[in-house]
Design a protein around this motif. Structure first.
Motif, PDB file in Angstrom:
ATOM      1  N   THR A 323       1.017  -1.420   0.100  1.00  0.00           N
ATOM      2  CA  THR A 323      -0.059   0.109  -0.074  1.00  0.00           C
ATOM      3  C   THR A 323       0.977   1.131   0.033  1.00  0.00           C
ATOM      4  N   PRO A 324       0.451   2.382  -0.439  1.00  0.00           N
ATOM      5  CA  PRO A 324       1.321   3.622  -0.779  1.00  0.00           C
ATOM      6  C   PRO A 324       1.820   4.000   0.687  1.00  0.00           C
ATOM      7  N   GLY A 325       3.160   4.236   0.816  1.00  0.00           N
ATOM      8  CA  GLY A 325       3.735   5.121   2.005  1.00  0.00           C
ATOM      9  C   GLY A 325       4.523   3.846   2.689  1.00  0.00           C
ATOM     10  N   GLY A 326       4.365   2.638   2.110  1.00  0.00           N
ATOM     11  CA  GLY A 326       5.088   1.360   2.903  1.00  0.00           C
ATOM     12  C   GLY A 326       6.252   0.928   2.218  1.00  0.00           C
ATOM     13  N   VAL A 327       6.850  -0.048   2.873  1.00  0.00           N
ATOM     14  CA  VAL A 327       8.276  -0.861   2.255  1.00  0.00           C
ATOM     15  C   VAL A 327       7.861  -2.335   2.254  1.00  0.00           C
ATOM     16  N   PHE A 328       8.001  -2.828   0.990  1.00  0.00           N
ATOM     17  CA  PHE A 328       7.428  -4.379   0.938  1.00  0.00           C
ATOM     18  C   PHE A 328       8.364  -4.911   0.033  1.00  0.00           C
ATOM     19  N   ALA A 453      10.360  -2.498  -2.424  1.00  0.00           N
ATOM     20  CA  ALA A 453       9.673  -1.186  -2.924  1.00  0.00           C
ATOM     21  C   ALA A 453       9.655  -0.325  -1.951  1.00  0.00           C
ATOM     22  N   HIS A 454      10.042   0.872  -2.073  1.00  0.00           N
ATOM     23  CA  HIS A 454       9.837   1.957  -0.983  1.00  0.00           C
ATOM     24  C   HIS A 454       8.542   2.728  -1.759  1.00  0.00           C
ATOM     25  N   VAL A 455       7.250   2.298  -1.660  1.00  0.00           N
ATOM     26  CA  VAL A 455       6.525   3.082  -2.254  1.00  0.00           C
ATOM     27  C   VAL A 455       5.979   4.216  -1.865  1.00  0.00           C
ATOM     28  N   PRO A 456       6.045   5.208  -3.059  1.00  0.00           N
ATOM     29  CA  PRO A 456       5.587   6.789  -2.605  1.00  0.00           C
ATOM     30  C   PRO A 456       4.421   6.971  -2.092  1.00  0.00           C
ATOM     31  N   ALA A 457       4.255   7.770  -1.147  1.00  0.00           N
ATOM     32  CA  ALA A 457       2.811   7.758  -0.435  1.00  0.00           C
ATOM     33  C   ALA A 457       1.760   8.174  -1.609  1.00  0.00           C
ATOM     34  N   GLU A 483       5.949  -7.926  -9.906  1.00  0.00           N
ATOM     35  CA  GLU A 483       4.489  -7.692  -9.787  1.00  0.00           C
ATOM     36  C   GLU A 483       4.155  -7.006  -8.580  1.00  0.00           C
ATOM     37  N   LEU A 484       3.740  -5.874  -8.671  1.00  0.00           N
ATOM     38  CA  LEU A 484       3.230  -5.197  -7.171  1.00  0.00           C
ATOM     39  C   LEU A 484       1.845  -4.820  -7.259  1.00  0.00           C
ATOM     40  N   THR A 485       1.060  -5.120  -6.297  1.00  0.00           N
ATOM     41  CA  THR A 485      -0.276  -4.765  -6.129  1.00  0.00           C
ATOM     42  C   THR A 485      -0.563  -3.728  -4.981  1.00  0.00           C
ATOM     43  N   LEU A 486      -1.152  -2.570  -5.262  1.00  0.00           N
ATOM     44  CA  LEU A 486      -1.193  -1.438  -4.375  1.00  0.00           C
ATOM     45  C   LEU A 486      -2.671  -1.229  -4.051  1.00  0.00           C
ATOM     46  N   SER A 487      -2.994  -1.184  -2.592  1.00  0.00           N
ATOM     47  CA  SER A 487      -4.382  -0.698  -2.429  1.00  0.00           C
ATOM     48  C   SER A 487      -4.362   0.733  -2.550  1.00  0.00           C
ATOM     49  N   ASP A 488      -5.685   1.298  -2.131  1.00  0.00           N
ATOM     50  CA  ASP A 488      -5.836   2.896  -2.146  1.00  0.00           C
ATOM     51  C   ASP A 488      -5.737   3.422  -0.858  1.00  0.00           C
ATOM     52  N   TRP A 489      -5.076   2.613   0.386  1.00  0.00           N
ATOM     53  CA  TRP A 489      -4.936   3.109   1.485  1.00  0.00           C
ATOM     54  C   TRP A 489      -3.592   3.698   2.036  1.00  0.00           C
ATOM     55  N   PRO A 490      -3.183   4.936   1.838  1.00  0.00           N
ATOM     56  CA  PRO A 490      -1.801   5.286   2.367  1.00  0.00           C
ATOM     57  C   PRO A 490      -1.520   5.313   3.739  1.00  0.00           C
ATOM     58  N   LEU A 491      -0.132   4.592   4.243  1.00  0.00           N
ATOM     59  CA  LEU A 491       0.354   4.273   5.574  1.00  0.00           C
ATOM     60  C   LEU A 491       0.659   5.618   5.950  1.00  0.00           C
ATOM     61  N   PRO A 492       0.608   5.914   7.492  1.00  0.00           N
ATOM     62  CA  PRO A 492       1.099   6.815   8.101  1.00  0.00           C
ATOM     63  C   PRO A 492       2.445   6.731   7.959  1.00  0.00           C
ATOM     64  N   HIS A 493       3.325   7.743   8.267  1.00  0.00           N
ATOM     65  CA  HIS A 493       4.472   7.844   8.375  1.00  0.00           C
ATOM     66  C   HIS A 493       4.991   7.074   9.464  1.00  0.00           C
TER      67      HIS A 493
END
Length: 948
Positions: A323-328, A453-457, A483-493
């Motif tokens: 999900t955005p803002g995370g590291v996976f 992946a350090h996904v941008p927020a 392959e990367l699947t992202l949700s639509d919920w950004p993680l807090p810092h």
């Protein structure tokens, strides 16, 4: 999972890899022939217990056959704790069956890539918590693969299986044998596909004194079922009921404890063999194949130096869920029968399948897992003795030799990865009794390659695609999809994570590891690497030792005392200030700044007498120190020399005069930082300061609470509050139970209460590190405490070997079993680097934040009403299943008394590592659960917005 890539011809023509494999197979054949008669040549193993298999475990409540028929066995789980919580008659998570396999699981076309993959147990004496001990195991399904080049010439194969319970064997989806099980129905005949599956069919009862192990011996394999290419042998093991005459007592009420003997379900040994005349038409799958391989590896499954890929499995994409803002992360493994040279991985940018979303290559890193704890030397790496981080409990039992686990993650790989040669399992020079005789031990060079992946927020949700290209000297490049699947919920810092995390940083460990002057510029530069990583997972605490030789192993205090000509003292705060600057830069504002002013050696001898790695005895050291005061570091400004200064005991009236100006200045400086309200004193454990000491500091620092890391629940010290409590075990109703009983939300606590099970070690499996945060916030705890960050083995023995950590460095200050016992980081070339365990903890903590976001809405009446009944029900179902999966992943699934179902966090005092729970978790669809969790968080946010 493997590629068809091969290296160029060996530069050592005398013994290329292919010849070494042929020699090993010949040795295997020779061994088998030695045990055969002259008229009956030994068959050639095609599949064996030591082969890599795909596993599916199914757990159910154990059953017993009584005079009245089959009935479940009661569960007296955690009798004392449950009685106190008033939950003794309630349902538990153990009563929920785990999912069954798909009905077509034995089909050769079934996709088993999500199943756990590992060899069978081949060294019975080394298998801690193996499936042969679990009475909850109701069904085991295994899939093994082998290649046939010419089915017409591959006849005469035979199969032997030893098992507990009953067994059904399929070849390419067709049943070929059955033992100790009733036929499914009249139409289900050997050699034809079954009409229906009956996964819950019980095996035949064990007769009195019948051994647990049963056998299907020399089963002929119908040649007509073989096919050119990949063939699949599938084995289905069913449990038998326990009998009342077995070595356990059936509990008639919840207060009684009982013991259940060896499991009645499980695979013991398996071997598929081919006659020598047909061996050229069949490719064995019992050892590492020659040449270069690249294979997929589950992120939660550890990799070992004796691993190799299954030649019958294709190389699949690296799949990452986030999900955005995370590291996976995701990974593959590279292996070869020759040294791997010049390995480099290049990952492209990830482009959205739909829309214009893009994850730049700069947000993606490629890292290379190294075995155990390593130490950098110049431009190369030196592998240290494996140590705890390079070992995994229970793993050795599945290999022909002791294995080393890959853990440290380096961004620059060694220039050459050598073939690692290990000694077979022996005791006093004698080979242990293996369940897989004659199988060759083919060594290789192995290195897991991680893509992170350090996904941008602000990354848009959706599916992304890219590639990883692996280049090696002397081999063609290998390219595979990412392959990367992202949700639509950004993680807090991470600095705003709600989950409480304490990973203790050790300044002096860093200085000793890199041999730099303590508190030098070089030292602070190195420490920044540690603190940056700890900040990336939301670390909340910092320890400032104001005295020396504490349990954390500091030789100096962070505040230096300077003697004036008149005999009084002033103080140098530069180190403390610079360290706090670095902490705030890397971690944000901490929730706890603990000033270490007390340790148990100042007033307690202790109940136990631990002998340390130095050979010294802790109790004698504490007894010798009794009555003395604390030591601090005194600085000579003219020379820069630092020495110890022993101050009077705290009960001495002179002590207040000495400490008053220092502590008042500490408070003023903390106030300027906006940290006065998080100041605390430490550090009591199972022993606490006497009332005089507590009063001493209460008068000098009124309103400042204490911290306490201990077994018991202590809310105050002689009337002064404990502001941060870290507990070894849960008590009463604090622990997580099945959601049908009660749902706890530890993250909602106003008090700082976290848990640090003392028995957790670096050698525990990766599932534990992944769910460590969630098992606590789903209990009555805020999160995780007293894990070590960079407590590396830096202390040397008389032979110059690094064998000891700074935790409990001084005999008088050891806490025994509750010393900091883990290090989640590894030393890199220029400071700390992450480990596989650290990355699992990071991903698990990110999932904690999604869970907290959802639970915050579900537990708020107003927000819950906005969500609507359907979304509430769907979200709660996802969270409840996660709770059960977390508990299963930590479980040993054993029963020997009333408190041993769980492991490490939720079980008995010395609970095992729960290896069978980990094996289940790996193949349980954990990645889909992660995706579902983030998707649910996005759905909730779509209704209520992104609450901070």
């Amino acid at each position: 999972m493997t590629t068809g890539v091969r290296k160029r011809p060996s530069q050592h023509p005398r013994r290329p890899a292919a010849w070494r494999l042929l020699w090993a197979l010949a040795a295997c054949a020779a061994w088998c022939a030695a045990a055969a008669t002259d008229d009956a040549p030994a068959p050639v193993p095609v599949l064996d217990t030591a082969s890599f298999w795909r596993y599916h475990y199914h757990f159910r409540m154990p059953v017993v056959r009584t005079a009245g028929g089959i009935r479940p066995i009661p569960l007296p789980v955690h009798a004392d704790a449950w009685r106190k919580a008033g939950l003794e008659q309630k349902m538990t998570w153990m009563e929920h069956d785990t999912p069954l396999p798909s009905a077509d699981w034995a089909s050769p076309d079934f996709d088993d890539s999500a199943w756990a993959r590992f060899p069978g147990v081949i060294v019975a004496g080394l298998s801690e918590n193996a499936d042969r001990k679990s009475p909850y195991l109701a069904l085991v399904c295994l899939r093994g693969k082998f290649q046939v080049t010419d089915p017409a010439r591959a006849g005469g194969m035979t199969l032997s299986v030893s098992y507990r319970g009953g067994a059904v064997v399929y070849l390419n989806g067709v049943e070929i044998a059955r033992g100790h099980l009733p036929k499914l129905n009249r139409e289900a005949r050997v050699g034809k596909p079954p009409v229906a599956h009956a996964f819950h069919t019980l095996a035949e009862d064990y007769r009195k004194d019948e051994p647990r192990t049963r056998t299907l011996a020399d089963v002929p394999v119908p040649a007509r079922l073989l096919r050119r290419g990949t063939n699949v042998l599938a084995v289905e093991i069913h449990r038998a009921p326990f009998a009342e005459t077995d070595e356990f007592k059936v509990a008639t009420d919840w207060t009684r404890t009982f013991y259940m003997g060896p499991a009645t379900c499980g695979i013991e040994r398996i071997r598929l063999s081919s006659p020598p005349a047909a061996a050229s038409a069949v490719t064995p799958n019992v050892a590492r194949p020659p040449g270069l391989q690249v294979w997929n590896s589950d992120l939660v499954a550890a990799d070992f130096d004796l691993d190799y890929g299954d030649p019958s499995e294709p190389l699949r994409p690296i799949r990452i869920v986030g999900t955005p803002g995370g590291v996976f992360s995701g990974k593959v493994v590279v292996g070869s029968t020759e040294a791997i040279k010049g390995l480099r991985g290049e990952v492209s940018a990830l482009a959205a399948v739909k829309g214009g979303g893009r994850i730049p290559a700069s947000a993606l890193t490629v890292r290379y897992a190294l075995p155990g704890i390593v130490t950098p030397v110049g431009l190369s790496w030196v592998v240290m003795p494996p140590g705890p981080a390079g070992h995994e409990v229970g793993a050795d039992s599945r290999y022909l030799a002791a294995v080393t686990r890959f853990d440290a993650l380096a961004e620059v790989p060694p220039e050459e990865i050598p073939v690692r040669v290990r000694q077979p399992h022996t005791v006093r020079g004698r080979l242990l009794n293996l369940d897989s005789p004659g199988i060759p031990l083919v060594f290789g060079a192995v290195v897991p390659v991680w893509v992170t992946a350090h996904v941008p927020a602000d990354a848009p949700a959706g599916d992304y695609r890219g590639t990883l290209t692996l280049r090696m000297t002397g081999a063609a490049p290998v390219t595979l999809p990412v392959e990367l699947t992202l949700s639509d919920w950004p993680l807090p810092h991470p600095h705003r994570f709600r989950t409480f995390v304490e990973i203790v940083q050790s300044p002096e460990s860093v200085a000793l590891q890199y041999d730099v002057p303590l508190w030098s510029d070089a030292h602070f530069t190195l420490m920044e690497k540690s603190l940056k990583l700890l900040g990336d997972v939301g670390n909340k605490t910092v320890y400032i030792p104001l005295v020396t030789e504490t349990n954390l192993g500091n030789a100096e205090s962070m505040v230096r005392w300077i003697k004036r000509p008149d005999g009084s003292y002033t103080h140098d705060f530069r180190i403390m200030e610079r360290y706090l600057d670095l902490v705030e830069k890397c971690q944000g504002k901490p929730l706890v700044v603990c000033f270490h002013v007390w340790d148990p050696f100042l007033g307690h001898v202790g109940r136990r007498d631990e002998t340390l790695w130095t050979g010294q005895t802790a109790r004698d050291a504490r007894r010798a120190y009794m009555g003395r005061g604390v030591k601090v570091s005194v600085l000579d400004p003219a020379t820069g020399k630092v020495e110890d200064l022993e101050l009077p005991p705290y009960r001495d009236p002179k002590s207040k005069t000495l400490w008053k100006p220092l502590l008042e200045e500490v408070r003023r400086r903390m106030k300027r930082r906006g940290l006065e309200d998080v100041m605390m004193l430490g550090l009591p454990c199972d022993w606490i300061p006497d009332k005089e000491t507590v009063t001493h500091f209460a008068e000098l620092l009124p309103g400042v609470p204490w911290t306490c890391h201990a077994h018991g629940y202590r809310r105050d010290l002689h009337g002064v509050p404990v502001g941060f409590r870290a507990h070894v075990y849960s008590q009463g109703g604090d622990d997580v139970v099945d959601p049908t009983v009660r749902r706890l939300h530890g993250w909602r606590l106003t008090e700082l209460k976290a848990r640090f099970p003392r028995d957790i070690r670096d050698s525990f499996h990766l599932t534990l590190w992944r769910v460590m945060g969630e098992v606590n916030i789903a209990s009555n705890f805020r999160g995780v405490a007293r894990r070590g960050g960079d407590f590396w083995p830096v202390l040397k023995d008389s032979r110059g070997r690094k064998v000891g950590t700074l935790a409990g460095r001084y005999p008088k200050s050891t806490w025994g079993t509750i010393d900091v016992a883990t290090c989640l980081l590894s030393p890199g070339r220029e400071g700390a680097i992450a480990t596989a365990r650290f990355e699992m903890l990071r991903e698990g903590l990110q999932e904690c934040e999604a869970r907290i976001f959802i639970e915050q809405a579900l537990t708020d009446d107003g927000l819950r009403e906005k969500l609507g009944r359907d979304l509430v029900a769907r979200s709660q179902l996802i969270l409840d299943e996660r709770t059960r999966s977390v508990l299963r992943g930590l479980s040993s699934f054993m029963q020997s008394g009333g408190a041993t179902h769980h492991a490490a966090y939720t079980g008995g005092r010395r609970a095992p590592a729960g290896m069978i729970g980990h094996q289940w978790f790996v193949g349980s669809g954990w990645q889909q659960r992660s995706q579902d969790l983030y998707a649910a968080a996005a759905d909730v946010a779509g209704v209520i917005g992104h609450q901070d």
